[in-house]
Design an enzyme around this catalytic site. Structure first.
Site, PDB file in Angstrom:
ATOM      1  N   TYR A  11      49.341  28.730  46.554  1.00  0.00           N
ATOM      2  CA  TYR A  11      48.892  28.828  47.953  1.00  0.00           C
ATOM      3  C   TYR A  11      47.618  28.007  48.197  1.00  0.00           C
ATOM      4  O   TYR A  11      47.611  27.070  49.012  1.00  0.00           O
ATOM      5  CB  TYR A  11      48.691  30.306  48.293  1.00  0.00           C
ATOM      6  CG  TYR A  11      48.021  30.591  49.614  1.00  0.00           C
ATOM      7  CD1 TYR A  11      48.370  29.897  50.778  1.00  0.00           C
ATOM      8  CD2 TYR A  11      47.042  31.585  49.699  1.00  0.00           C
ATOM      9  CE1 TYR A  11      47.748  30.186  51.990  1.00  0.00           C
ATOM     10  CE2 TYR A  11      46.432  31.886  50.903  1.00  0.00           C
ATOM     11  CZ  TYR A  11      46.773  31.178  52.046  1.00  0.00           C
ATOM     12  OH  TYR A  11      46.163  31.463  53.232  1.00  0.00           O
ATOM     13  N   ILE A  12      46.544  28.325  47.492  1.00  0.00           N
ATOM     14  CA  ILE A  12      45.287  27.614  47.755  1.00  0.00           C
ATOM     15  C   ILE A  12      45.341  26.215  47.140  1.00  0.00           C
ATOM     16  O   ILE A  12      44.913  25.233  47.755  1.00  0.00           O
ATOM     17  CB  ILE A  12      44.077  28.431  47.261  1.00  0.00           C
ATOM     18  CG1 ILE A  12      44.108  29.841  47.889  1.00  0.00           C
ATOM     19  CG2 ILE A  12      42.763  27.735  47.623  1.00  0.00           C
ATOM     20  CD1 ILE A  12      43.066  30.809  47.374  1.00  0.00           C
ATOM     21  N   SER A  76      47.124  36.272  39.693  1.00  0.00           N
ATOM     22  CA  SER A  76      46.088  36.769  40.606  1.00  0.00           C
ATOM     23  C   SER A  76      46.465  38.064  41.329  1.00  0.00           C
ATOM     24  O   SER A  76      45.955  38.324  42.417  1.00  0.00           O
ATOM     25  CB  SER A  76      45.759  35.687  41.628  1.00  0.00           C
ATOM     26  OG  SER A  76      46.904  35.404  42.393  1.00  0.00           O
ATOM     27  N   TYR A 140      41.997  41.582  36.618  1.00  0.00           N
ATOM     28  CA  TYR A 140      42.005  40.252  37.242  1.00  0.00           C
ATOM     29  C   TYR A 140      40.573  39.726  37.395  1.00  0.00           C
ATOM     30  O   TYR A 140      40.250  38.617  36.954  1.00  0.00           O
ATOM     31  CB  TYR A 140      42.712  40.341  38.606  1.00  0.00           C
ATOM     32  CG  TYR A 140      42.493  39.151  39.480  1.00  0.00           C
ATOM     33  CD1 TYR A 140      42.974  37.905  39.109  1.00  0.00           C
ATOM     34  CD2 TYR A 140      41.786  39.264  40.682  1.00  0.00           C
ATOM     35  CE1 TYR A 140      42.759  36.801  39.908  1.00  0.00           C
ATOM     36  CE2 TYR A 140      41.569  38.167  41.485  1.00  0.00           C
ATOM     37  CZ  TYR A 140      42.058  36.934  41.092  1.00  0.00           C
ATOM     38  OH  TYR A 140      41.831  35.845  41.883  1.00  0.00           O
ATOM     39  N   LYS A 144      38.556  36.527  35.484  1.00  0.00           N
ATOM     40  CA  LYS A 144      37.924  35.416  36.219  1.00  0.00           C
ATOM     41  C   LYS A 144      36.445  35.299  35.831  1.00  0.00           C
ATOM     42  O   LYS A 144      35.915  34.195  35.705  1.00  0.00           O
ATOM     43  CB  LYS A 144      38.074  35.624  37.728  1.00  0.00           C
ATOM     44  CG  LYS A 144      39.487  35.348  38.241  1.00  0.00           C
ATOM     45  CD  LYS A 144      39.691  33.874  38.557  1.00  0.00           C
ATOM     46  CE  LYS A 144      41.136  33.541  38.878  1.00  0.00           C
ATOM     47  NZ  LYS A 144      41.311  32.237  39.521  1.00  0.00           N
ATOM     48  N   ARG A 281      45.018  52.586  48.681  1.00  0.00           N
ATOM     49  CA  ARG A 281      45.471  51.825  47.512  1.00  0.00           C
ATOM     50  C   ARG A 281      44.352  51.923  46.463  1.00  0.00           C
ATOM     51  O   ARG A 281      43.180  51.702  46.796  1.00  0.00           O
ATOM     52  CB  ARG A 281      45.703  50.369  47.919  1.00  0.00           C
ATOM     53  CG  ARG A 281      46.300  49.503  46.840  1.00  0.00           C
ATOM     54  CD  ARG A 281      46.684  48.136  47.370  1.00  0.00           C
ATOM     55  NE  ARG A 281      45.528  47.312  47.707  1.00  0.00           N
ATOM     56  CZ  ARG A 281      45.605  46.056  48.154  1.00  0.00           C
ATOM     57  NH1 ARG A 281      46.785  45.491  48.330  1.00  0.00           N
ATOM     58  NH2 ARG A 281      44.528  45.367  48.434  1.00  0.00           N
TER      59      ARG A 281
END
Ligand code: UFG
Length: 328
Positions: A11-12, A76, A140, A144, A281
């Protein structure tokens, strides 16, 4: 001299490739297509393979004169990272180690890195600045942060120069309408909302309305994906000009609640978009808003697309034309 974009079919990454091509850069893309899409790569030279495959990466570095790397390739999904941490350590952390080793072998010393707000975890205060505590609450974010730290030690040992860009919520789609967001499974708020007017979902779920925010729903900082891409171009320039390694937040500085985003999507699409309140969530902080002052003053970056309706509008244009993503 070429710029290597890892994860350039994502996407990015695909918006980055489009921006680099616009700037007349020579672009080489490496993507495993595990989550990326071949059709998202609008130019340059695409190599399909994995960063952890040394023979494959050797070919990429031998066949091209690479001057700098922009590194997006990673898994991600926050939820998945909590159930399968090994996948995240292997692909994200070990994959980055393989990339940095390959760069070192080939004398490539500049890298712009796609980092995340998830490196901060639950914020101490908002807006979040780069000096704030980094205490990730999911695997995640932890991977990173480990990737950022790996770059720091490669800088100290070998003079690798890096710019880590910690994004908040990337949103929207390219102005051409030809590339946009297409995740399987989709977990992000805006594309999920737009599935309702597309007739693919009956309602949008609101994950909790008992947070300590004005309307009780979580507040996030949404930034157009092309504004993100612009910041990478400036980060690359900084490194080419001999700048030191640095970490920058990239956000809008404005917070929108889940309910506000849904309302904006109703205005953009003209659809009532029914919403249903469900459980929280797990692991969602109440508020995540960036201070991007450092990127503004040191990189000269300023977002151009500052209206939520325009951001959602660009996503809507993409999703209407590609209701099944790239598999139309
Ligand atoms: N949300 C809903 N309903 C949905 C989907 C999301 O209410 O159907 C809410 C979430 O609870 C959250 C907000 O909408 O409050 C935004 O959720 P996203 O999943 O779109 O984005 P996140 O803020 O959870 O995640 C973003 C990036 C991640 C990054 C994380 C850092 O997408 O890559 O910020 O915390 F890790």
């Amino acid at each position: 001299m070429a710029v290597l974009v890892t994860g350039g079919a994502g996407y990015i990454g695909s918006h980055m490739v489009a921006e680099l091509l616009k700037q007349n850069e020579e672009v080489v893309v490496v993507d495993s297509l595990q989550t990326g899409h071949r059709e998202a790569v609008t130019g340059g030279k695409l190599y399909v393979g994995d960063l952890r495959n040394s023979v494959f990466m050797e070919t990429v570095f031998r066949e091209n004169t690479i001057d700098a790397v922009i590194h997006f390739a990673a898994n991600s999904l926050v939820g998945e990272s909590m159930t399968d941490p090994s996948k995240y350590y292997h692909n994200n952390v070990y994959g980055t180690l393989c990339l940095l080793d390959k760069m070192k072998e080939h004398g490539v010393s500049k890298i712009v890195f796609s980092s995340t707000a998830a490196t901060y975890g639950e914020p101490e205060h908002v807006p979040i600045s780069e000096e704030d505590r980094t205490y990730p609450t999911n695997t995640y974010g932890e991977t990173k942060l480990a990737m950022e730290k790996m770059m720091k030690w490669f800088d100290i040992a070998h003079g690798l120069k890096y710019v880590a860009l910690r994004y908040f919520n990337a949103a929207g789609a390219h102005e051409s309408g030809s590339i946009g967001e297409d995740h399987h499974p989709e977990t992000h708020l805006i594309p999920l909302i737009l599935q309702v007017p597309l007739g693919k979902r009956e309602f949008i779920s609101i994950y909790g309305d008992d947070y300590a925010t004005e309307d009780g729903t979580c507040v996030r900082d949404y930034l157009h994906v092309s504004d993100l891409a612009d910041a990478h171009v400036l980060a690359l320039k900084r490194l080419r000009d001999g700048g030191e390694s640095a970490v920058y937040n990239l956000g809008s500085g404005e917070g929108y609640s889940v309910k506000q985003v849904i309302d904006a999507a109703r205005r953009v699409t003209g659809h009532p978009i029914p919403a249903k309140l469900v459980e929280r969530r797990a692991g969602d902080p109440a508020v995540l808003v960036a201070s991007s002052k450092k990127a503004e003053s040191e990189l000269g970056w300023k977002r151009k697309r500052d209206q939520m309706e325009d951001i959602i509008g660009s996503a809507w244009t993409w999703h209407k034309a590609h209701p099944n993503g790239y598999n139309n």
